[in-house]
Design a protein around this motif. Structure first.
Motif, PDB file in Angstrom:
ATOM      1  N   ASN A 306      -6.028   2.899 -10.331  1.00  0.00           N
ATOM      2  CA  ASN A 306      -5.669   2.092  -9.161  1.00  0.00           C
ATOM      3  C   ASN A 306      -4.730   0.960  -9.559  1.00  0.00           C
ATOM      4  O   ASN A 306      -3.749   0.662  -8.859  1.00  0.00           O
ATOM      5  N   ASN A 310      -1.021   0.707  -8.076  1.00  0.00           N
ATOM      6  CA  ASN A 310      -0.577  -0.527  -7.404  1.00  0.00           C
ATOM      7  C   ASN A 310       0.720  -1.036  -8.025  1.00  0.00           C
ATOM      8  O   ASN A 310       1.655  -1.412  -7.311  1.00  0.00           O
ATOM      9  N   SER A 363       1.332  -1.856   2.611  1.00  0.00           N
ATOM     10  CA  SER A 363       0.296  -1.083   1.946  1.00  0.00           C
ATOM     11  C   SER A 363       0.078   0.238   2.666  1.00  0.00           C
ATOM     12  O   SER A 363      -0.087   1.288   2.061  1.00  0.00           O
ATOM     13  N   THR A 369      -5.434   2.066   1.326  1.00  0.00           N
ATOM     14  CA  THR A 369      -6.546   1.795   2.235  1.00  0.00           C
ATOM     15  C   THR A 369      -7.041   0.356   2.070  1.00  0.00           C
ATOM     16  O   THR A 369      -7.835  -0.124   2.862  1.00  0.00           O
ATOM     17  N   GLY A 372      -8.886  -0.011  -2.974  1.00  0.00           N
ATOM     18  CA  GLY A 372      -8.692   0.307  -4.401  1.00  0.00           C
ATOM     19  C   GLY A 372      -9.234  -0.754  -5.343  1.00  0.00           C
ATOM     20  O   GLY A 372     -10.003  -0.450  -6.264  1.00  0.00           O
ATOM     21  N   LEU A 373      -8.867  -2.017  -5.121  1.00  0.00           N
ATOM     22  CA  LEU A 373      -9.298  -3.072  -6.055  1.00  0.00           C
ATOM     23  C   LEU A 373     -10.787  -3.368  -5.909  1.00  0.00           C
ATOM     24  O   LEU A 373     -11.442  -3.757  -6.874  1.00  0.00           O
TER      25      LEU A 373
HETATM   26  N1  LIG Z   1       0.616  -4.996  -8.738  1.00  0.00           N
HETATM   27  C1  LIG Z   1       0.616  -5.564  -7.531  1.00  0.00           C
HETATM   28  N2  LIG Z   1       1.663  -6.281  -7.091  1.00  0.00           N
HETATM   29  C2  LIG Z   1       1.647  -6.878  -5.875  1.00  0.00           C
HETATM   30  N3  LIG Z   1       0.633  -6.789  -4.990  1.00  0.00           N
HETATM   31  C3  LIG Z   1      -0.445  -6.083  -5.384  1.00  0.00           C
HETATM   32  C4  LIG Z   1      -0.519  -5.449  -6.648  1.00  0.00           C
HETATM   33  N4  LIG Z   1      -1.719  -4.835  -6.738  1.00  0.00           N
HETATM   34  C5  LIG Z   1      -2.364  -5.080  -5.586  1.00  0.00           C
HETATM   35  N5  LIG Z   1      -1.613  -5.818  -4.771  1.00  0.00           N
HETATM   36  C6  LIG Z   1      -2.009  -6.320  -3.435  1.00  0.00           C
HETATM   37  O1  LIG Z   1      -3.409  -6.230  -3.335  1.00  0.00           O
HETATM   38  C7  LIG Z   1      -3.772  -5.484  -2.191  1.00  0.00           C
HETATM   39  C8  LIG Z   1      -5.067  -4.769  -2.458  1.00  0.00           C
HETATM   40  O2  LIG Z   1      -4.906  -3.752  -3.419  1.00  0.00           O
HETATM   41  P1  LIG Z   1      -5.832  -2.468  -3.354  1.00  0.00           P
HETATM   42  O3  LIG Z   1      -5.545  -1.629  -4.532  1.00  0.00           O
HETATM   43  O4  LIG Z   1      -7.208  -2.917  -3.142  1.00  0.00           O
HETATM   44  O5  LIG Z   1      -5.390  -1.772  -1.996  1.00  0.00           O
HETATM   45  P2  LIG Z   1      -4.154  -0.856  -1.680  1.00  0.00           P
HETATM   46  O6  LIG Z   1      -3.372  -0.610  -2.920  1.00  0.00           O
HETATM   47  O7  LIG Z   1      -3.446  -1.475  -0.526  1.00  0.00           O
HETATM   48  O8  LIG Z   1      -4.866   0.462  -1.185  1.00  0.00           O
HETATM   49  P3  LIG Z   1      -5.664   1.555  -2.060  1.00  0.00           P
HETATM   50  O9  LIG Z   1      -5.616   1.116  -3.482  1.00  0.00           O
HETATM   51  O10 LIG Z   1      -7.002   1.534  -1.471  1.00  0.00           O
HETATM   52  O11 LIG Z   1      -4.960   2.829  -1.817  1.00  0.00           O
HETATM   53  C9  LIG Z   1      -2.606  -4.590  -1.940  1.00  0.00           C
HETATM   54  O12 LIG Z   1      -2.560  -4.215  -0.593  1.00  0.00           O
HETATM   55  C10 LIG Z   1      -1.435  -5.477  -2.318  1.00  0.00           C
HETATM   56  O13 LIG Z   1      -1.114  -6.312  -1.250  1.00  0.00           O
END
Ligand SMILES: Nc1ncnc2c1ncn2[C@@H]1O[C@H](COP(=O)(O)OP(=O)(O)OP(=O)(O)O)[C@@H](O)[C@H]1O
Ligand SMILES: [Mg+2]
Length: 415
Positions: A306, A310, A363, A369, A372-373
């Motif tokens: 994840n 990201n 996103s 969704t 992920g985090l």
């Molecule tokens: N490397 C990154 N650079 C910039 N923003 C990030 C980064 N990683 C995460 N984010 C921000 O954190 C939010 C949450 O990340 P998360 O992985 O939980 O959800 P997602 O990537 O939107 O969806 P999913 O991983 O569930 O498919 C993201 O929507 C994004 O706005």
């Protein structure tokens, strides 16, 4: 022969001797009585005076009584001390109030909850010390079973009055801050899930209606079906992620018996990243040979995956993503660094909340969704690891998973 004076045989002599005897007896009894009186005035436990004759029996009986009473008193003092310790140890606050609401006693939890001083505030009216209007109203005429009182620093207390004894009252206090927070989180969560599912569902229903009402040419139909499939897949992803979260929630801590070779894991992550990037990013691996990781490979691979996905999704084409593994005395660190869009500081503490996204539409466009985090944090916590985020808007981000030394094992020796 010696002549005995006639006086010694006289009645006067007899009375005189008797009187002397009685006097001596009286003196003896008075002395014992005086001893007893002195002791009774200031009884020293275990030091009942001793006596002779009948006094020996009386004083021995008194001694026995005194010993039994002392034992009873000791037992009572012990029971009282135990009760106090038990009430002190209660997680709830307890204040004993008299009929006029003056404090008679309180435990330490009540001192902390209500900012009382267990000594200085004795005898004070509780209404002068806990001044929230809702509490004063409740104290004067309780309408409900208990009352909620907001205290400083966002804390919330539930206060309850329980009558006892003649006209005394127990005031019980309970910190409900955490319970209210959990409640709010549960409500938010249900609202979020419904909201997240409603959007694709609305789109799906819209397409279905269109297809039923209108006669579409086959190409159009195929397009619509394609879009419907996308929405259905999105719903499926949300549900799969929710199920993953719930299974992580209820699973026991990850075992530390299975070894995970880190280098091959990083290589797999790198090729996944390349596939996702489609050649638009430079992908690097910075690997320092060291230990194996101990835990569940599928969980850690998904958490790391994840972070990698990201980094790719939130880094514009031409950027660089670096996967690194570093070890030190305090454990090991897996990190993913990118040169992407970065994150404003105010969002960072909230990134691991379920469905939290900095930019919802961005996103969603990339299929996210927002779970992920949350999943990654959970999976890492089950491996005693923490997630750290450093980021600068416009420059890039670094997400690191830190593992303690107990999650590392020396690599087996291979000949
Ligand atoms: N490397 C990154 N650079 C910039 N923003 C990030 C980064 N990683 C995460 N984010 C921000 O954190 C939010 C949450 O990340 P998360 O992985 O939980 O959800 P997602 O990537 O939107 O969806 P999913 O991983 O569930 O498919 C993201 O929507 C994004 O706005
Ligand atoms: Mg993600």
């Amino acid at each position: 022969m010696l002549a005995v004076p006639a006086f010694f045989f006289s009645a006067a002599w007899g009375w005189g001797v008797l009187a002397l005897g009685l006097l001596a007896l009286l003196f003896w009894h008075t002395r014992h009585l005086a001893h007893l009186h002195r002791w009774l005035a200031h009884p020293v436990p275990g030091q009942v005076p001793e006596g002779k004759g009948i006094w020996d029996e009386v004083l021995a009986a008194l001694h026995r009584l005194e010993r039994a009473a002392a034992k009873r008193e000791e037992g009572l003092a012990d029971a009282l001390a135990r009760m106090r310790r038990a009430v002190q140890a209660l997680p709830d606050g307890v204040v004993i109030l008299d009929a006029a609401h003056r404090i008679e006693w309180c435990n330490r939890t009540a001192e902390a909850h209500l900012q009382l001083d267990g000594r200085a505030d004795l005898g004070q009216n509780i209404a002068n010390l806990v001044r929230e209007p809702e509490f004063i109203e409740y104290l004067q005429a309780p309408q409900e079973d208990s009352v909620r009182v907001a205290r400083e620093q966002g804390r919330a207390l539930s206060l309850q009055l329980v009558p006892f004894g003649q006209s005394q009252k127990l005031l019980l206090s309970r910190d409900v801050t955490q319970a209210e927070r959990v409640d709010a989180m549960r409500r938010d969560f249900v609202a979020n899930v419904s909201h997240e599912l409603r959007t694709p569902l609305t789109v799906l229903v819209g397409f279905l209606e269109t297809m039923r009402e209108l006669k579409l040419d086959p190409q159009r139909q195929r397009d619509y079906l394609g879009m419907m499939q996308e929405q259905a897949a999105r719903m499926q992803r949300i549900i799969d992620d929710l199920l993953t979260l719930s299974s992580l929630d209820s699973a026991p801590p990850a075992s530390d018996e299975t070894r995970i070779a880190v280098r091959p894991l990083l290589e797999r992550l790198k090729s996944d990243a390349e596939a996702l990037s489609g050649g638009r990013h430079a992908i690097r691996v910075d690997f320092q040979e060291g230990h194996d990781l101990l835990g569940i490979e599928s969980e850690l691979a998904s958490a790391f995956g994840n972070l990698v996905s990201n980094a790719i999704r939130y880094t514009p084409p031409g950027g660089t993503v670096t996967l690194a593994w570093r070890e030190g005395a305090d454990g090991a660190r897996f990190s993913v660094e990118d040169t992407g869009i970065g994150i404003e500081a105010e969002h960072i503490p909230r990134l691991t909340e379920r469905f939290y996204r900095v930019d919802r539409s961005r996103s969603r466009e990339t299929g996210g969704t927002g779970l992920g985090l949350a999943i990654a944090k959970h999976a890492l916590a089950r491996h005693d690891a923490t997630l750290e985020v450093q980021s600068e808007p416009g420059k890039g981000s670094r997400f690191s998973a830190r593992f303690p030394p107990r999650r590392l094992a020396a690599q087996p020796f291979v000949t």
